[in-house]
Design a protein around this motif. Sequence first.
Motif, short mmCIF file in Angstrom:
data_model
loop_
_atom_site.label_atom_id
_atom_site.label_comp_id
_atom_site.label_asym_id
_atom_site.label_seq_id
_atom_site.Cartn_x
_atom_site.Cartn_y
_atom_site.Cartn_z
N LEU A 122 -30.31 6.28 3.07
CA LEU A 122 -28.86 6.04 3.05
C LEU A 122 -28.22 7.21 2.32
CD1 LEU A 122 -28.30 2.24 2.33
CD2 LEU A 122 -27.85 3.49 4.45
N GLN A 123 -27.58 8.08 3.09
CA GLN A 123 -26.97 9.26 2.53
C GLN A 123 -25.47 9.26 2.84
OE1 GLN A 123 -29.28 12.89 3.07
NE2 GLN A 123 -31.22 11.76 3.16
N ILE A 124 -24.80 10.36 2.53
CA ILE A 124 -23.35 10.44 2.70
C ILE A 124 -23.00 11.51 3.74
CG2 ILE A 124 -21.16 11.02 1.55
CD1 ILE A 124 -22.37 8.29 0.78
N GLN A 157 -24.50 14.63 -6.46
CA GLN A 157 -25.82 15.14 -6.84
C GLN A 157 -26.26 14.60 -8.20
OE1 GLN A 157 -25.14 19.38 -6.47
NE2 GLN A 157 -26.06 19.45 -4.42
N ASN A 158 -25.32 14.48 -9.12
CA ASN A 158 -25.65 13.95 -10.45
C ASN A 158 -26.15 12.52 -10.40
OD1 ASN A 158 -24.93 16.35 -11.68
ND2 ASN A 158 -22.87 15.67 -12.20
N GLU A 159 -25.78 11.79 -9.34
CA GLU A 159 -26.22 10.40 -9.17
C GLU A 159 -27.44 10.29 -8.27
OE1 GLU A 159 -24.98 7.86 -10.80
OE2 GLU A 159 -23.47 9.10 -11.79
N GLY A 160 -27.95 11.44 -7.79
CA GLY A 160 -29.10 11.41 -6.90
C GLY A 160 -28.75 10.99 -5.48
N ILE A 161 -27.46 11.02 -5.13
CA ILE A 161 -27.01 10.62 -3.79
C ILE A 161 -26.97 11.86 -2.91
CG2 ILE A 161 -25.12 9.60 -2.47
CD1 ILE A 161 -24.33 8.10 -5.06
N ASN A 162 -27.67 11.82 -1.81
CA ASN A 162 -27.79 12.99 -0.93
C ASN A 162 -26.65 13.06 0.08
OD1 ASN A 162 -30.40 13.88 -1.93
ND2 ASN A 162 -31.24 12.06 -0.93
N ILE A 163 -26.29 14.26 0.46
CA ILE A 163 -25.32 14.49 1.54
C ILE A 163 -26.11 14.77 2.81
CG2 ILE A 163 -23.47 15.99 2.39
CD1 ILE A 163 -22.64 16.38 -0.54
N GLY A 164 -26.12 13.81 3.71
CA GLY A 164 -26.91 13.95 4.94
C GLY A 164 -26.26 14.85 5.95
N LYS A 165 -24.92 14.89 5.94
CA LYS A 165 -24.20 15.72 6.92
C LYS A 165 -22.88 16.18 6.34
CE LYS A 165 -22.78 13.66 10.82
NZ LYS A 165 -22.88 13.22 12.24
N ILE A 166 -22.53 17.44 6.61
CA ILE A 166 -21.19 17.95 6.32
C ILE A 166 -20.42 17.95 7.62
CG2 ILE A 166 -19.84 19.83 5.34
CD1 ILE A 166 -22.53 20.96 4.25
N GLN A 167 -19.33 17.19 7.68
CA GLN A 167 -18.45 17.28 8.85
C GLN A 167 -17.33 18.24 8.50
OE1 GLN A 167 -17.42 13.27 10.12
NE2 GLN A 167 -18.86 13.45 11.81
N ILE A 168 -17.29 19.33 9.24
CA ILE A 168 -16.37 20.42 8.95
C ILE A 168 -15.06 20.13 9.67
CG2 ILE A 168 -16.04 22.91 9.16
CD1 ILE A 168 -19.15 23.10 9.23
N SER A 169 -14.06 19.71 8.90
CA SER A 169 -12.80 19.28 9.48
C SER A 169 -11.67 19.55 8.50
CB SER A 169 -12.85 17.78 9.82
OG SER A 169 -13.15 17.03 8.65
N ALA A 170 -10.46 19.68 9.05
CA ALA A 170 -9.27 19.99 8.23
C ALA A 170 -8.16 19.00 8.53
CB ALA A 170 -8.80 21.41 8.52
#
Length: 403
Positions: A231-233, A255-268
Amino acid sequence: MRIRSSAHLTYCTNIHPGETWEEVFESLKQYAVNVKNSIGSKGPFGIGLRLSQKSATVLLQNNHLQDFKIWLDQNGLYVFTMNGFPYGDFHNTVIKDQVHAPDWTTKDRVDYTHDLMTILAYLLPEGLEGGVSTSPLSYKYWFDSQEEINETTRKTSDSLIQIVLQLIDIKKTTGKLLHLDLEPEPDGFLENTQEVIDFYQNYLLKDGVNTVQKVIDCSTEEAKGHILDHLQICYDVCHFALAYEAPEFVISSLQNEGINIGKIQISAAIQCQKSDTVSIETQQSCLRQFDEPTYLHQSVVRMNDGRLVHFSDLFEGIELMENPNFEELRTHFHVPIFISDFQVLESTQKDIVDALKLWKKAPYSKHLEVETYTWSILPEHLQTDITNSIARELEWTLKQLSN
């Protein structure tokens, strides 16, 4: 496409209309190969696949999935990430808050996501990790009290753990690491960094850990590791910009909480700041071009005392601009990422630039996906050929990564 040894860049195919499997497959044949050729990709080109519940169900029937895999291989394409946020129709119909339905309290959402994971496990090339982005649990305005929200949050946590157990089994049987990427969004149950952290600490890493322990008979630390792996973000840059949270804050806090970023959605997102040279009336007139009836365009207004005022749609934010304490409005309207200003308006493009600078220093996700899905509803002067538009976004992103 591979951009580093273990990182991949693509665009999300929710750009293309089509809810049935036949429509999805035809759009991939029409666009995916052309985009690959347009950007001069010499190696295989990854796809960020979006399937509705209807198309996912059909893809799992007969030999459709095997045939699709053969077609991907023949055309130098592969799937490493999927968009499982919109469950049903996403184009050519009024969606608004129904993009969150069914929410994570329901069996329908669990079954749909289970199917997407089954599909991804089959399509994912060996040696890659795969991810599916999903909704931020539910929609806040559907509930009247904090008690209801708390109970709903507990139910969504239980549902998510069902997917964690599926992904543990997939890893055990295939060796493939798959993760479900929760996508915070304005007015969702998760819409900013602190709400994400609270959800992990108060639900997933408490009752969720207990459930995993009981089902697979493991230690507390092993159960916690499974949840953090699976379960990532999904870090949608536009969405966090609407929370007025800088990339460095978001990334370091998770990162300080050990929560991983599974995907970066590049949007504006669209951004409008109080100006000494442009009248509020002119800015409001320009913003109204983006006030359309299909999607949610939540707006968050920053007042001169730093207070953030949230609205479920754009027209409400536009009205508040007349308040003398108005400083800035940001609205959830995905605009082309390679354009930084729109007449008298701006975009939150700088947040993308900053997020990618941080990624270059220390890659914090293996999946990067451009997600501008609003081409068909943009003001007419911004609409252009879709293949060239996608290629321009990918090329702009590559330029940021190479600078």
